[in-house]
Structure formats: structure tokens, C-alpha cells
Enzyme design. Structure first.
Site, PDB file in Angstrom:
ATOM      1  N   ASP A  20       4.999  -2.034 -10.166  1.00  0.00           N
ATOM      2  CA  ASP A  20       4.978  -0.690 -10.163  1.00  0.00           C
ATOM      3  C   ASP A  20       6.423  -0.081 -10.133  1.00  0.00           C
ATOM      4  OD1 ASP A  20       4.286   0.443  -6.807  1.00  0.00           O
ATOM      5  OD2 ASP A  20       5.105  -1.236  -7.453  1.00  0.00           O
ATOM      6  N   VAL A 130       3.827  -7.283  -6.910  1.00  0.00           N
ATOM      7  CA  VAL A 130       4.821  -6.242  -5.995  1.00  0.00           C
ATOM      8  C   VAL A 130       4.383  -4.961  -5.954  1.00  0.00           C
ATOM      9  CG1 VAL A 130       6.488  -8.127  -6.093  1.00  0.00           C
ATOM     10  CG2 VAL A 130       6.317  -6.295  -7.915  1.00  0.00           C
TER      11      VAL A 130
HETATM   12  O1  RIB Z   1       5.746  -0.878   0.800  1.00  0.00           O
HETATM   13  C1  RIB Z   1       6.492  -1.528  -0.135  1.00  0.00           C
HETATM   14  C2  RIB Z   1       6.053  -1.647  -1.518  1.00  0.00           C
HETATM   15  O2  RIB Z   1       5.637  -0.481  -1.998  1.00  0.00           O
HETATM   16  C3  RIB Z   1       7.058  -2.272  -2.469  1.00  0.00           C
HETATM   17  O3  RIB Z   1       6.473  -3.032  -3.537  1.00  0.00           O
HETATM   18  C4  RIB Z   1       7.600  -0.923  -3.244  1.00  0.00           C
HETATM   19  O4  RIB Z   1       8.006  -1.102  -4.674  1.00  0.00           O
HETATM   20  C5  RIB Z   1       6.174   0.127  -3.222  1.00  0.00           C
HETATM   21  O5  RIB Z   1       5.586  -0.392  -4.341  1.00  0.00           O
HETATM   22 CA    CA Z   2       6.461  -2.353  -6.032  1.00  0.00          CA
END
Ligand code: RIB
Ligand code: CA
Length: 317
Positions: A20, A130
């Protein structure tokens, strides 16, 4: 803490990166493209709405000359309302640098289909997740057969300590707790978790930013400007002069497991708690009764990790 080398020892694991973008997602993309066989990038609503996280993924691919396909995925969580993180990543999800015109286009709007078809088409594929786990959960629900075909999932999310979006929950898990519950309970062959207690050990600050600028190159300069924005936000909100680089940890857990220390744990996700929605409940009791379902990363050689990240980013033109 038992330390086990948890990830595949494949020199270049074949992965799908579900993300994201997001400042740290962008760096995870650049790192993964250097150290993995990056089969596809799939995008999900998270740090910003889906159309922006997708545009940001395309922007990074275009800037770095990455030619793997980008597939857009879920624009909302399974059940809860969509939530974003503009305080950390800005209105666009990738605030800081001047944005170039993006000419790249998505390969499809079916990230879930891409995940299913890619995993069915070849053995040994990893998913590195992620962002919120909506796409991954939908793929598992639509095609349960992929669970045993996957080599594993390496995810950035959760934690064995305080949260960041609530006192108990980390953003990726909190943003779609039902999806996370599906993924943690799926029984994939390997599940690697890089939670906040780990990712806060890998911080980017003035030294890393200076090293990127010294490395030269358009991509390194762009990432340095991303970090200027990202670190300034942490300085403003928390008085810190460095910001945790969350997402690259999920890549390194797979490509450089020797830099991390893991422990086998049972991890479950709270989906209904008023104060604990999205909490990853990590059973750390000696002789815990539940069967471990996850290799939780607890330590990282932050200097070596930072050097790998700078080298990877500076390796682009
Ligand atoms: O809490 C950190 C996560 O949340 C990471 O993946 C950051 O990119 C957000 O998506
Ligand atoms: Ca992320």
C-alpha cells in the site's frame, strides 16, 4: 529466545509483493526488486485509498525501470470501514518529492486473481505482504488450495508490544483485522512476522538520507526526499530524529534471515475487542499450549540492514 533461520535459503526467492505505497512500501519494492525474483506487485487500500496506492506503485516502477506487472486489488477491507494514514504518508500516500507524470498502467484490477494464478502456476512462491492483508485473505478464501502451494508469507504487521494506530494494534492488522485473522489461521507452510517491536529497531535518519544523496542517481534522490517528509512527520509527532522503516523488514526476513533473530510463536488476531481490535496476540508464555503458527522476528542487525537498503536504492539510475 530461540533463534532460527526461518526463511527460505533461496538466494532469490520468487515473490509477489502486496503493498500500500506508502514511503516504506516504496523502499520495500526497490529492495525486493534487487534481491528477489519479483513476479508481480499487487496493491491494496491502506496508507491511502487504492487508486493512490496503485498510482504510487506504478510511479516507483516507472522511476526505477521495474517492468513487473502491477495489479490493483481491494479498495476496502473485508468488513470494517476503510481507513488511511495521511499523517505518516501525506494526502497522496507518497508525499514529499515532486511527483513525475505516471505513464505506467496497471496490468489488471484483479490482484486476487493474479495471486491465485501465480501461486498455482509455479511452486515455491512467497507472498511478501506489507499492507493490510485484504488481497491475501481474499485469495486464500477464493482458492484454499494455494495455502499448501505457497512457500510462505512474510508480512510486516502486528507486534509483540505497543501498537501505533491504537495502544494495542499496528496499522496493517488494525486496518483489516478479519483479513489478518484469515491469514494467521490459514496454516501456510511458513509465516514470518515483522512486527513493530522489530521494525522500530530499523530507523532512517539524517545519516541514511545523506548516504542516499551521496549515492547520487534519480531514484536515490527521490527516496531521500521521501525520507525527508517521512522523518519530518515523526519529528513533528513524536520528537524523533529518525523514523522506523517497517516494510523492508518483511523483505529482509526472507532474503537475509541471518540478519534477524526469530522465535516460533502462536499468534492470533483480535477482531472484536473495543480497545484491542487488530491486536496480534503473541503467546510468549514458556511452554505455551497453542501450536506455533508463526516465526516472529525479534531482533535485526540494523546497521547491516540499513547498508543493504542504501546499496539497493543507490543501485538504480
Ligand atoms: O504500521 C506500519 C505499516 O503501516 C507499514 O506497512 C506502513 O507502510 C503502513 O502501511
Ligand atoms: Ca505498508
Amino acid at each position: 529466545m530461540t533463534t532460527a533461520t526461518a526463511a527460505a535459503m533461496t538466494t532469490r526467492p520468487a515473490i509477489i509483493l502486496d503493498c500500500d505505497p506508502g514511503h516504506d512500501d516504496a523502499v520495500a519494492m526497490l529492495l525486493a526488486a534487487r534481491h528477489c525474483e519479483l513476479l508481480a506487485v499487487t496493491t491494496v487500500s491502506g496508507n491511502a485509498p487504492l487508486h493512490l496506492t496503485t498510482q504510487n506503485a506504478l510511479l516507483v516502477c516507472q522511476l526505477a525501470g521495474l517492468d513487473m506487472p502491477v495489479h490493483a486489488g481491494a479498495d476496502r477491507p473485508l468488513l470494517v470501514s476503510a481507513a488511511h494514514a495521511p499523517r505518516a504518508h501525506g494526502r497522496t500516500g507518497l508525499d514529499g518529492p515532486v511527483r513525475p507524470d505516471v505513464h505506467r498502467t496497471v496490468a489488471s484490477n484483479d490482484a486476487v486473481g493474479c495471486i491465485i494464478e501465480t501461486v498455482r502456476a509455479r511452486d515455491g512462491v512467497w507472498i511478501v505482504a506489507v499492507g493490510p492483508l485484504t488481497n491475501v485473505a481474499l485469495a486464500i478464501r477464493q482458492a484454499p488450495d494455494i495455502v499448501d502451494r505457497l512457500a510462505g508469507i512474510s508480512l510486516m504487521g502486528g507486534g509483540a508490544g505497543p501498537g501505533n494506530v491504537t495502544p494495542t494494534a499496528e496499522f496493517n492488522i488494525w486496518a483489516d483485522p478479519h483479513a489478518a485473522q484469515i491469514v494467521f489461521a490459514a496454516g501456510v507452510p511458513r509465516l514470518l512476522m515483522a512486527g513493530l517491536h522489530l521494525t522500530h529497531q530499523l530507523c532512517v535518519g539524517p545519516e541514511v538520507i545523506a548516504a542516499l544523496r551521496a549515492g547520487g542517481g534519480t531514484v536515490a534522490g527521490f527516496v531521500a526526499e521521501l525520507f525527508d517528509f517521512y522523518v519530518a512527520g515523526y519529528r513533528e509527532r513524536a520528537g524523533l530524529d529518525a523514523a522506523p522503516l517497517h516494510d523492508p523488514c518483511a523483505v529482509l526476513a526472507l532474503t537475509h534471515p541471518e540478519l534477524l533473530g526469530f522465535a516460533a510463536r502462536r499468534v492470533e488476531v483480535e477482531t472484536t475487542g473495543v480497545l484491542t481490535r487488530g491486536m496480534t496476540v503473541v503467546d510468549e508464555r514458556p511452554g505455551a499450549d497453542g501450536t506455533p503458527n508463526c516465526d516472529v522476528a525479534y531482533g535485526i542487525d540494523a546497521d547491516a540492514a540499513a547498508e543493504l537498503i542504501v546499496d539497493a536504492v543507490c543501485s538504480y539510475r
